[in-house]
Design a protein around this motif. Structure first.
Motif, PDB file in Angstrom:
ATOM      1  N   GLY A  30      51.819  46.165  85.479  1.00  0.00           N
ATOM      2  CA  GLY A  30      52.034  46.658  84.114  1.00  0.00           C
ATOM      3  C   GLY A  30      52.111  45.556  83.084  1.00  0.00           C
ATOM      4  N   GLY A  31      51.564  44.380  83.417  1.00  0.00           N
ATOM      5  CA  GLY A  31      51.598  43.276  82.469  1.00  0.00           C
ATOM      6  C   GLY A  31      50.419  43.314  81.538  1.00  0.00           C
ATOM      7  N   ALA A  32      50.104  42.152  80.987  1.00  0.00           N
ATOM      8  CA  ALA A  32      49.005  42.092  80.021  1.00  0.00           C
ATOM      9  C   ALA A  32      47.681  42.311  80.715  1.00  0.00           C
ATOM     10  N   GLY A  62      49.513  51.584  79.796  1.00  0.00           N
ATOM     11  CA  GLY A  62      50.212  50.920  80.903  1.00  0.00           C
ATOM     12  C   GLY A  62      50.634  49.497  80.592  1.00  0.00           C
ATOM     13  N   GLN A  63      50.366  49.069  79.359  1.00  0.00           N
ATOM     14  CA  GLN A  63      50.647  47.665  78.990  1.00  0.00           C
ATOM     15  C   GLN A  63      52.071  47.517  78.456  1.00  0.00           C
ATOM     16  N   ARG A  64      52.735  46.413  78.815  1.00  0.00           N
ATOM     17  CA  ARG A  64      54.086  46.177  78.315  1.00  0.00           C
ATOM     18  C   ARG A  64      54.048  45.911  76.809  1.00  0.00           C
ATOM     19  N   GLU A  69      56.013  54.257  78.288  1.00  0.00           N
ATOM     20  CA  GLU A  69      57.462  54.366  78.480  1.00  0.00           C
ATOM     21  C   GLU A  69      58.203  54.301  77.145  1.00  0.00           C
ATOM     22  N   LEU A  80      64.285  55.213  81.540  1.00  0.00           N
ATOM     23  CA  LEU A  80      63.629  54.382  80.523  1.00  0.00           C
ATOM     24  C   LEU A  80      64.576  54.101  79.363  1.00  0.00           C
ATOM     25  N   ASN A 111      67.140  51.621  80.466  1.00  0.00           N
ATOM     26  CA  ASN A 111      66.513  50.301  80.460  1.00  0.00           C
ATOM     27  C   ASN A 111      66.451  49.757  79.025  1.00  0.00           C
ATOM     28  N   ARG A 142      61.550  56.031  86.223  1.00  0.00           N
ATOM     29  CA  ARG A 142      60.376  56.427  85.423  1.00  0.00           C
ATOM     30  C   ARG A 142      60.671  57.614  84.502  1.00  0.00           C
ATOM     31  N   LEU A 198      59.363  47.642  78.309  1.00  0.00           N
ATOM     32  CA  LEU A 198      58.773  48.927  78.697  1.00  0.00           C
ATOM     33  C   LEU A 198      57.296  48.949  78.319  1.00  0.00           C
ATOM     34  N   THR A 199      56.532  49.756  79.044  1.00  0.00           N
ATOM     35  CA  THR A 199      55.122  49.904  78.697  1.00  0.00           C
ATOM     36  C   THR A 199      55.001  50.771  77.448  1.00  0.00           C
ATOM     37  N   GLN A 220      68.315  46.516  76.999  1.00  0.00           N
ATOM     38  CA  GLN A 220      67.632  45.492  76.207  1.00  0.00           C
ATOM     39  C   GLN A 220      68.226  45.398  74.811  1.00  0.00           C
TER      40      GLN A 220
END
Lengths: 326, 228
Positions: free
Chosen positions: A324-326, B124-126, B96, A199, A202, A194, B92-93, A206
């Motif tokens: 943390g999705g849609a 908090g959304q990707r 982030e 981040l 990560n 985090r 990432l959100t 990508q």
């Protein structure tokens, strides 16, 4: 379906309760199995930082596992034989102190990871896999020919190293120590994932080019991750050597590197508790199916195939819904 | 002294030369519009400035030679890029994305939220699940969080709904009013650019063919080189 966080708490509860039950039921072998799973989980948790977050498919992480193991083996060997490790330019003696051994294992593994990472990260993709494999095999063949420390036969340690205030020969106490280290590493990994560093790592996995445009050096990020990863895997190697009271070149073998990757894939690549689930599953299958058939790895292979084809998030991904999705 | 200075810049994609001599100068706190038809070298010029493409000629930023710097070092000098096609970190959100490369300075999460209240609702959304307009706002916010001295926007409003375009232009207008930040905007919206930019450079066939104050950009130049 439950959230990943709740599943992680359940796994943690299992890691505490199952060995406690085994202790109460006087089943020391179960505690030893659990210790093996926890140490493998720790080694894979190290690799998960490089592979899961940084996307670095290292097929040479057994090198760090072995370095940690040999750090323990060599120091303990000299302590039990009352011989000096080196007399010039400084007198260096062996030790039975776990904290000192861990420190040596972490520092030597990190240094090895730094050198290997500096050279390997000049490549990418399949070349990175091959160069890390080559480094791992270099260590493997070196230790085979290292007669001073047992060569191909390895090195037996007749003592269990000491930790202040604990009887490390007691399986439950040694298990508790290993579990505490695993929890500390998982906690630190969760914080790292985090933190801006995690981040950015990560993001570098990508799209390295996009990361550069915001002022971050993807190679440096990956190198830092590789070093941290190697150090943790090295610490696991020292604990593994203490568990078995034996080190041998097989700790450096490419099969060991492959198993660490398998743990992560089974549990869930990049998932915090993925290595724990993967290692525990592996040890359980090894114990139960290994008792039924010497070809038990076929079943593991089938499971791995099914996960790769149908469950990219590993067992954790199959059991949880994404946050943390849609 | 110019914050950004390009003189006789050439660049190629392999054997294909894309820039044949681009000149531009941008002072601290100014806004410059980089215009031209499609394929005339605008995005290539941006890539050359951000060191995403090898380029020859004089490229200087804040008195430093950009020519030998890798992309990340150029960015750390204070060049913030909002690339064509948004290109947020998809997995990432929103939060982030914003903090991954943040550097200390005037711009922080609160200020970005102030500029784009929509992002505050989606922290908090990707990023992959955001709409195109929200991704564009995130790309601008992410660049601002690096606290650049120069913000480069490459086709920032391309392909967006009129309402979202208006929001983006309003945000850029707010950045101009606040001052302190230099802007280099690649876009074709002449009317909106005129409200924000002091200077303009027009490219044609990989060369700068016109440079001057935005107010002096005449219909003859826009018709011939921009097609409006």
């Amino acid at each position: 379906m439950i959230t990943e966080r709740h599943l992680n708490l359940l796994i943690l509860a299992g890691l505490i309760l199952v060995p406690l039950w085994a202790w109460a039921a006087d089943e020391p072998f179960t505690i030893t199995l659990a210790t093996r799973a926890v140490i493998f989980a720790l080694a894979a948790a190290g690799l998960n930082i490089a592979l899961g977050i940084g996307g670095l498919v290292s097929l040479g992480h057994a090198a760090f596992f072995g370095i940690g193991g040999y750090a323990m083996g060599i120091l303990a060997h000299h302590a039990q034989s009352y011989t000096a490790l080196s007399t010039w330019p400084f007198l260096i003696e062996g030790t039975k102190s776990m904290p000192v051994i861990w420190l040596v294992a972490i520092v030597t593994s990190a240094l090895a990871a730094l050198v290997i990472g500096l050279l390997s990260l000049r490549t990418a993709g399949v070349y990175f896999i091959m160069i890390t494999l080559a480094f791992g095999q270099m260590f493997y063949f070196f230790t085979i020919s290292w007669a001073a420390y047992g060569g191909e036969d390895g090195l037996s340690i007749y003592i269990r190293n000491d930790f202040p205030g604990l009887n490390t020969l007691d399986p439950i106490q040694f298990y508790g120590l290993c579990l505490a280290i695993l929890c500390a590493v998982l906690f630190a990994t969760a914080r790292l994932m985090r933190a801006p560093f995690g981040l950015a790592l990560n993001a570098a996995r990508q799209t390295p080019a996009r990361v550069e445009t915001v002022g971050l050096d993807p190679t440096r990020l990956k190198l830092a991750a590789f070093v941290i990863s190697g150090a943790i895997t090295g610490l696991a190697g020292a604990l593994f050597a203490d568990l078995n009271r034996f080190v041998s070149p097989t700790m450096f073998s490419w099969q060991m590197s492959g198993e660490l990757i398998v743990f992560i894939i089974i549990g869930g690549t990049g998932r915090l508790f993925g290595p724990v689930v993967g290692a525990a599953t592996f040890v359980m299958l090894e114990h139960w199916l290994g008792g039924l058939s010497e070809y038990w790895l076929i079943y593991l292979g089938g499971m791995l195939l099914a996960i790769v084809l149908f469950g990219r998030g590993g067992l954790i991904g199959l059991l949880t819904r994404r946050e943390g999705g849609a | 002294m110019s914050l950004l200075e390009l003189s006789g810049v050439t660049a190629a994609y392999g054997q294909t030369q894309a820039l044949f001599g681009v000149d531009l100068a941008l002072a601290e706190g100014e806004a410059l519009a980089l215009m031209g038809r499609n394929g005339m070298g605008k995005s290539t010029t941006v890539k050359a400035i951000c060191r995403m493409l090898p380029a020859a000629g004089r490229l200087r930023f804040a008195g430093q030679d950009l020519a030998r710097l890798p992309s990340h070092k150029a960015a750390r000098l204070g060049i913030g890029l909002v690339p064509e096609g948004r290109r947020c970190f998809a997995d990432l959100t929103v939060r982030e994305n914003l903090i991954a490369a943040a550097r200390r300075g005037h711009w922080d999460l609160a200020r970005v939220h102030g500029l784009f209240p929509r992002l505050a609702e989606r922290m908090g959304q990707r990023a992959a699940t955001l709409s195109g307009g929200e991704q564009q706002m995130l790309a601008i916010g992410r660049a601002l969080m690096t606290n650049p001295r120069l913000l480069i926007l490459d086709e920032a409003t391309e392909g967006l709904a009129p309402l979202i375009r208006a929001e983006i232009w309003a945000a850029l207008g707010q950045l101009r009013r606040e001052g302190g930040l230099s802007l280099l905007i690649v876009d074709k919206s002449l009317k909106e650019l005129a409200g924000i930019c002091d200077q303009a450079v027009v490219l044609s066939r990989g060369e700068s063919v016109w440079a001057g104050a935005m107010a002096e950009l005449g219909a003859d130049v826009t018709e011939q080189y921009i097609g409006v």
